[in-house]
Design an enzyme around this catalytic site. Structure first.
Site, short mmCIF file in Angstrom:
data_model
loop_
_atom_site.label_atom_id
_atom_site.label_comp_id
_atom_site.label_asym_id
_atom_site.label_seq_id
_atom_site.Cartn_x
_atom_site.Cartn_y
_atom_site.Cartn_z
N TYR A 119 -16.50 33.54 45.58
CA TYR A 119 -15.49 32.50 45.01
C TYR A 119 -14.40 32.80 43.92
CZ TYR A 119 -19.44 29.15 46.36
OH TYR A 119 -20.25 28.50 47.26
N GLU A 175 -12.33 6.06 5.24
CA GLU A 175 -12.12 6.76 6.35
C GLU A 175 -13.47 6.86 7.12
OE1 GLU A 175 -9.82 9.51 4.30
OE2 GLU A 175 -8.24 7.98 3.58
N ARG A 199 -11.38 33.32 46.42
CA ARG A 199 -11.49 32.29 47.26
C ARG A 199 -11.07 31.02 46.80
NH1 ARG A 199 -16.10 29.93 50.67
NH2 ARG A 199 -17.10 31.79 49.88
N HIS A 215 -3.71 16.37 -3.24
CA HIS A 215 -3.94 16.51 -1.89
C HIS A 215 -3.75 18.00 -1.44
CE1 HIS A 215 -4.48 12.45 -2.09
NE2 HIS A 215 -4.54 12.27 -0.79
N ASN A 271 1.07 11.76 5.07
CA ASN A 271 0.55 11.15 6.48
C ASN A 271 1.07 11.60 7.93
OD1 ASN A 271 -0.52 7.45 6.31
ND2 ASN A 271 -1.65 9.47 5.80
N TYR A 303 0.89 -1.34 0.03
CA TYR A 303 -0.05 0.03 0.05
C TYR A 303 0.96 1.44 -0.03
CZ TYR A 303 -3.11 3.62 1.54
OH TYR A 303 -3.82 4.78 1.44
N PHE A 346 -1.96 7.32 12.08
CA PHE A 346 -2.61 8.66 11.71
C PHE A 346 -3.62 9.36 12.24
CE2 PHE A 346 -3.74 5.65 8.46
CZ PHE A 346 -5.09 5.51 8.91
#
Length: 513
Positions: free
Chosen positions: A282, A416, A285, A85, A197, A55, A331
């Protein structure tokens, strides 16, 4: 001249990461790393030579993994991967964050599990050291299958494609590399995939948020202590015995810092006896309880991010000893998403508590100070609308603190099918930190104003130094004036670490690793 930092793959410290982020220290790779790099690249070469299907080496990507690519098209496969990409959008990532991306990607690839040649890593080092910053749009990653789009934009620069930023100016990558004497890379098998990746972008964005969170936490701790004196509050709630019986480490450490900050205050000494108030609100404190919880969250996030900064997160992974390629899912940036989400909670709460102290200080019925912290209230509005700004930003942070990690949209034709959204989770921290920095800046101005009203009584020696540092930049607010520049000056003090600079030793061991 800046000291050269030697990257030890898998062993980069948080202090070294900070120096890359803040100072842009020059880098070199430990010579010992090259044996593993070369062995991994040789493994990829043998796989290609044997013709084994692997792959990302000689197949398509994602849903197209079953498509076998001929050997004579493997370089084109990697180039096409980067070009297709590179689809990011939005404003460009800041240089300090890009430096982190480059440094972490160099460190990850150099561990010898990615099948990338040494010359690619050396080119990345040369680009970093030449101050050539790839133009990386901040939007376009879902934080799984790697930060594919932003890392593709990073890779364009290595190939001499697209644009880069040098000294803040945009130039063509090819031109910038030629001027620096750097030869663009032609990607070989697996290299494009190894480069894009990984979780380096989401991790860099979150580390940027972490470092800003540390600064706003330190500043808010200092301003919170100053607000105690401005409101003539009690330091009794910071007694160590109170915090020891609960046992929360951040709370114990925070209480100690408040005690040290307030030690020696003449204002506190003046109302130790015959003070009719039994308990403070608060926001005064409970500061150790709230800020201490934030300390613990920031520390936990830092531990996760340090591991991730040193991790190998591309796919598939190369195991040279057995000439083996294993496809996995490192990834997926879920750990980063969770770290970013917890940082968002801490940043929002730091600002929320600070906003409440501003509200307390401007309310004369609670603080005992002049209404809205100004002489002749009515004629002057003083801090009235500055508090409105703080309230607006605190409310905005509440919406932005919604966890990003609980969202997921499937991508790549459902290959995915669960993603982390870590990149957005990290990206939003910058805006949240700037919101909180503004709130804390307004509190710094308000608390200093309140302390000035107590003259000739003075606050503690440490807080007096803080007040003087502020007064060197912003004068006492005696009557209404253009207020925004004062707030901006104080905000820059917060973001640059100047508020806590005179007492930085108090914070040295708080959350740093």
């Amino acid at each position: 001249m800046k000291t050269l930092l030697t990257l030890q793959p898998g062993k980069i410290s948080l202090a070294e990461i900070r120096s890359i982020w803040a100072d842009g220290v020059p880098l070199q790779l430990a010579p010992s790393a090259y044996e593993a790099i070369n062995a991994s690249a040789a493994t990829v070469a043998r796989i290609v030579e044997r013709g084994d299907a692997a792959y990302g080496i000689n197949t398509g990507f994602g849903k197209l993994a079953k498509t076998r690519i001929p050997d004579d098209q493997l370089e084109l496969l990697q180039r096409n991967l980067i070009m297709s990409h590179s689809v990011g959008t939005g404003e460009l990532m800041a240089d300090e964050t890009v430096r982190l991306v480059l440094a972490m990607k160099i460190g990850s690839l150099s561990r010898g599990f990615s099948g990338i040649r040494a010359k690619v890593i050396d080119t990345m080092l040369a680009i970093y050291n030449a101050g050539i910053m790839p133009c990386i749009p901040v939007k376009g990653s879902v934080g799984a299958s790697g930060d594919l789009a932003p890392l593709s934009h990073m890779t364009l620069a290595i190939m001499g494609e697209g644009q880069v930023r040098v000294d803040g100016k945009l130039v063509d990558a090819k031109e910038a590399l030629a001027k620096a004497g750097i030869t663009p890379i032609v990607l070989a098998s697996k290299e494009g995939l190894a480069l894009i990746n990984g979780t380096q972008v989401s991790t860099a964005l979150t580390l940027h948020g972490l470092f800003l969170a540390e600064r706003v936490l330190e500043a808010a701790t200092v301003t919170g202590a100053l607000a105690v004196d401005a409101a003539r509050g009690s330091d009794a709630p910071f007694d160590p015995r109170v915090h020891e019986v609960r046992g929360q480490p951040g709370q114990i450490a925070s209480a100690k810092i408040y005690r040290q900050l307030l030690s020696g205050s003449a204002i506190r000494q003046s109302h130790l006896v015959n003070d009719e108030r039994v308990q403070d609100p608060y926001s005064l404190r409970c500061q150790p309880q709230v800020m201490g919880a934030c300390v613990d969250l920031i520390g936990n996030a830092a531990r996760t991010l340090l591991i991730e900064a040193n991790a190998v997160t591309d796919n598939p992974l190369i195991y040279s000893e057995h000439d083996e390629v294993i496809s996995g899912g490192n990834f997926h940036a879920e750990p980063v998403a969770f770290a970013a989400d917890t940082l968002a909670l801490a940043i929002a709460e730091i600002g929320a508590l600070s906003e409440r102290r501003i509200a307390l200080l401007i309310d004369s019925s609670i603080s005992g100070l002049p209404p809205f912290l100004v002489n002749e209230p009515g004629l002057n509005s003083g801090f009235m609308i500055a508090h409105v700004t703080a309230a607006a930003l605190a409310s905005e942070n509440k919406s932005m603190a919604h966890p990003a990690s609980v969202d997921s949209l499937p991508t790549s034709a459902n290959q995915e099918d669960h993603v982390s959204m870590a990149t957005y989770a990290g990206r939003r921290l910058h805006e949240m930190a700037h919101n909180t920095a503004t709130i804390v800046a307004i509190e710094l101005l308000a608390a200093a104003q309140g302390v000035d009203f107590h003259q000739p009584l003075a606050t503690s020696p440490l807080l007096t130094q803080v007040q003087q540092r502020l007064r060197d930049k912003v004068g006492f607010y005696d009557k209404d004036r253009f207020f925004a520049p004062d707030i901006e000056a104080a905000k820059q003090m917060v973001l640059q670490g100047a508020v806590s600079a005179s007492c930085s030793s108090l914070f040295a061991d708080l959350y740093k690793q």
